[in-house]
Design a protein around this motif. Sequence first.
Motif, PDB file in Angstrom:
ATOM      1  N   TYR A  45       4.124  -6.094  -0.734  1.00  0.00           N
ATOM      2  CA  TYR A  45       2.856  -5.398  -0.520  1.00  0.00           C
ATOM      3  C   TYR A  45       1.728  -6.359  -0.175  1.00  0.00           C
ATOM      4  N   THR A  46       1.659  -7.482  -0.879  1.00  0.00           N
ATOM      5  CA  THR A  46       0.632  -8.472  -0.570  1.00  0.00           C
ATOM      6  C   THR A  46       0.806  -9.007   0.840  1.00  0.00           C
ATOM      7  N   LEU A  47       2.061  -9.249   1.223  1.00  0.00           N
ATOM      8  CA  LEU A  47       2.355  -9.720   2.575  1.00  0.00           C
ATOM      9  C   LEU A  47       1.835  -8.728   3.606  1.00  0.00           C
ATOM     10  N   LEU A  48       2.083  -7.450   3.366  1.00  0.00           N
ATOM     11  CA  LEU A  48       1.701  -6.433   4.345  1.00  0.00           C
ATOM     12  C   LEU A  48       0.194  -6.215   4.396  1.00  0.00           C
ATOM     13  N   VAL A  49      -0.492  -6.358   3.247  1.00  0.00           N
ATOM     14  CA  VAL A  49      -1.947  -6.251   3.254  1.00  0.00           C
ATOM     15  C   VAL A  49      -2.545  -7.315   4.163  1.00  0.00           C
ATOM     16  N   ILE A  50      -2.062  -8.550   4.008  1.00  0.00           N
ATOM     17  CA  ILE A  50      -2.571  -9.646   4.843  1.00  0.00           C
ATOM     18  C   ILE A  50      -2.229  -9.403   6.301  1.00  0.00           C
ATOM     19  N   ARG A  51      -0.993  -8.992   6.558  1.00  0.00           N
ATOM     20  CA  ARG A  51      -0.542  -8.773   7.936  1.00  0.00           C
ATOM     21  C   ARG A  51      -1.349  -7.664   8.605  1.00  0.00           C
ATOM     22  N   PHE A  52      -1.514  -6.529   7.924  1.00  0.00           N
ATOM     23  CA  PHE A  52      -2.253  -5.414   8.511  1.00  0.00           C
ATOM     24  C   PHE A  52      -3.728  -5.741   8.643  1.00  0.00           C
ATOM     25  N   ALA A  96      10.470  -5.292   4.428  1.00  0.00           N
ATOM     26  CA  ALA A  96      10.094  -6.472   3.648  1.00  0.00           C
ATOM     27  C   ALA A  96      10.859  -6.519   2.337  1.00  0.00           C
ATOM     28  N   THR A  97      11.061  -5.372   1.708  1.00  0.00           N
ATOM     29  CA  THR A  97      11.819  -5.316   0.457  1.00  0.00           C
ATOM     30  C   THR A  97      13.286  -5.657   0.701  1.00  0.00           C
ATOM     31  N   ALA A  98      13.836  -5.168   1.798  1.00  0.00           N
ATOM     32  CA  ALA A  98      15.235  -5.469   2.134  1.00  0.00           C
ATOM     33  C   ALA A  98      15.446  -6.966   2.338  1.00  0.00           C
ATOM     34  N   LEU A 207      -3.569  -1.791   0.353  1.00  0.00           N
ATOM     35  CA  LEU A 207      -4.615  -2.509  -0.381  1.00  0.00           C
ATOM     36  C   LEU A 207      -4.586  -2.232  -1.888  1.00  0.00           C
ATOM     37  N   PRO A 208      -4.361  -0.988  -2.339  1.00  0.00           N
ATOM     38  CA  PRO A 208      -4.299  -0.760  -3.799  1.00  0.00           C
ATOM     39  C   PRO A 208      -3.193  -1.551  -4.483  1.00  0.00           C
ATOM     40  N   PHE A 209      -2.074  -1.769  -3.780  1.00  0.00           N
ATOM     41  CA  PHE A 209      -0.972  -2.533  -4.377  1.00  0.00           C
ATOM     42  C   PHE A 209      -1.354  -4.002  -4.535  1.00  0.00           C
ATOM     43  N   ARG A 214      -2.361  -8.186  -8.280  1.00  0.00           N
ATOM     44  CA  ARG A 214      -3.184  -9.396  -8.282  1.00  0.00           C
ATOM     45  C   ARG A 214      -2.677 -10.376  -7.215  1.00  0.00           C
ATOM     46  N   GLY A 215      -2.501  -9.830  -6.019  1.00  0.00           N
ATOM     47  CA  GLY A 215      -1.907 -10.600  -4.929  1.00  0.00           C
ATOM     48  C   GLY A 215      -2.720 -11.801  -4.496  1.00  0.00           C
ATOM     49  N   TRP A 216      -4.026 -11.776  -4.750  1.00  0.00           N
ATOM     50  CA  TRP A 216      -4.870 -12.906  -4.353  1.00  0.00           C
ATOM     51  C   TRP A 216      -4.484 -14.199  -5.064  1.00  0.00           C
ATOM     52  N   GLU A 217      -3.844 -14.072  -6.238  1.00  0.00           N
ATOM     53  CA  GLU A 217      -3.416 -15.267  -6.962  1.00  0.00           C
ATOM     54  C   GLU A 217      -2.283 -15.968  -6.202  1.00  0.00           C
ATOM     55  N   ALA A 218      -1.342 -15.179  -5.671  1.00  0.00           N
ATOM     56  CA  ALA A 218      -0.240 -15.757  -4.901  1.00  0.00           C
ATOM     57  C   ALA A 218      -0.733 -16.304  -3.566  1.00  0.00           C
ATOM     58  N   MET A 219      -1.761 -15.678  -2.998  1.00  0.00           N
ATOM     59  CA  MET A 219      -2.297 -16.128  -1.710  1.00  0.00           C
ATOM     60  C   MET A 219      -2.819 -17.556  -1.787  1.00  0.00           C
TER      61      MET A 219
END
Length: 314
Positions: A45-52, A96-98, A207-209, A214-219
Amino acid sequence: MIRKESMMNFPMKKSAASLYALLSITFWGVSFVSTKAVLDKLDPYTLLVIRFGIGSAFLFVLLVILREKIKISLSYLPHLIILGILGVFIHQVIQATALLTIDASAAGWMISFSPVFTVILSMIFLNEKLSLTKVIGMILAIFGVFLITTVGADQDLEGSLHIGYFLMILSTLNWAVYSVLLKKLRIPFSPLVITFYMSFLGFLLTLPFLLRNRGWEAMSTLDRTEWGHLFFLGIFVSGVAYWYWAKALSVLEASQVSVFLYLEPLATLLAAIFFLQEKIMLISVIGGIIIIIGVIFVNGQVKRIFPFFTDKRK
């Protein structure tokens, strides 16, 4: 005079359109590798938020530069939301999950199975007829998927049915549903405008995911190479590829453009070897080739791609 000049320029336009289609397929093929490369640090989800987010920003700037009207009729908003959920949000989340559990090269081969589902759904909802050639093609494609998910993956039948391969098959079915629905809805806006709104909807839906996980921590742990993969996914895969694909369709017939889809697994395979150092088994390549041949039969393009099948009787 104008007619002759336009006829002289047409072959040049067809060559340019073919190049656009080839570039689109290359970007889409490599996208599996770029996605796989960042999934060690980012959840899907974090990957897709950044990508989109990157893709939406790029497409918006492109719309402004090209002076295209961004305003759309509210009556078509439900159509765009449905297409955005199916073709962007669900489709990309599933893929992405696959990729968390299967190789990028295997995903590339299996995504080429999508036209088989498209034909099946077209028969059900668009009243297209089933021919013997299509039946043979579907049988070949299913056998190719079986080779990749069992023998090619060095697993037995039970092991091949784990979540990664199941999700990729579900992804191909979802894309087929999206393709048939897109054809039936016939939204009267330019492909670039539709792509922008779908990418923006993908951003809003994921974005809600990002906030929940807390995807910004991994970013903050991403290095330059991984950010490079993300910008490639956002700009070239979500933006340029869809735009170029639409430009190709404006010149060539849909059947002619679809032929380029058979090259997508090759782009994935080469990128997986070069960037991820994946080991490719011969049986997986054979399975992938069988899938592609099956899809060629299903789409009724045997004579177009294999001229020796043409009836030579006078």
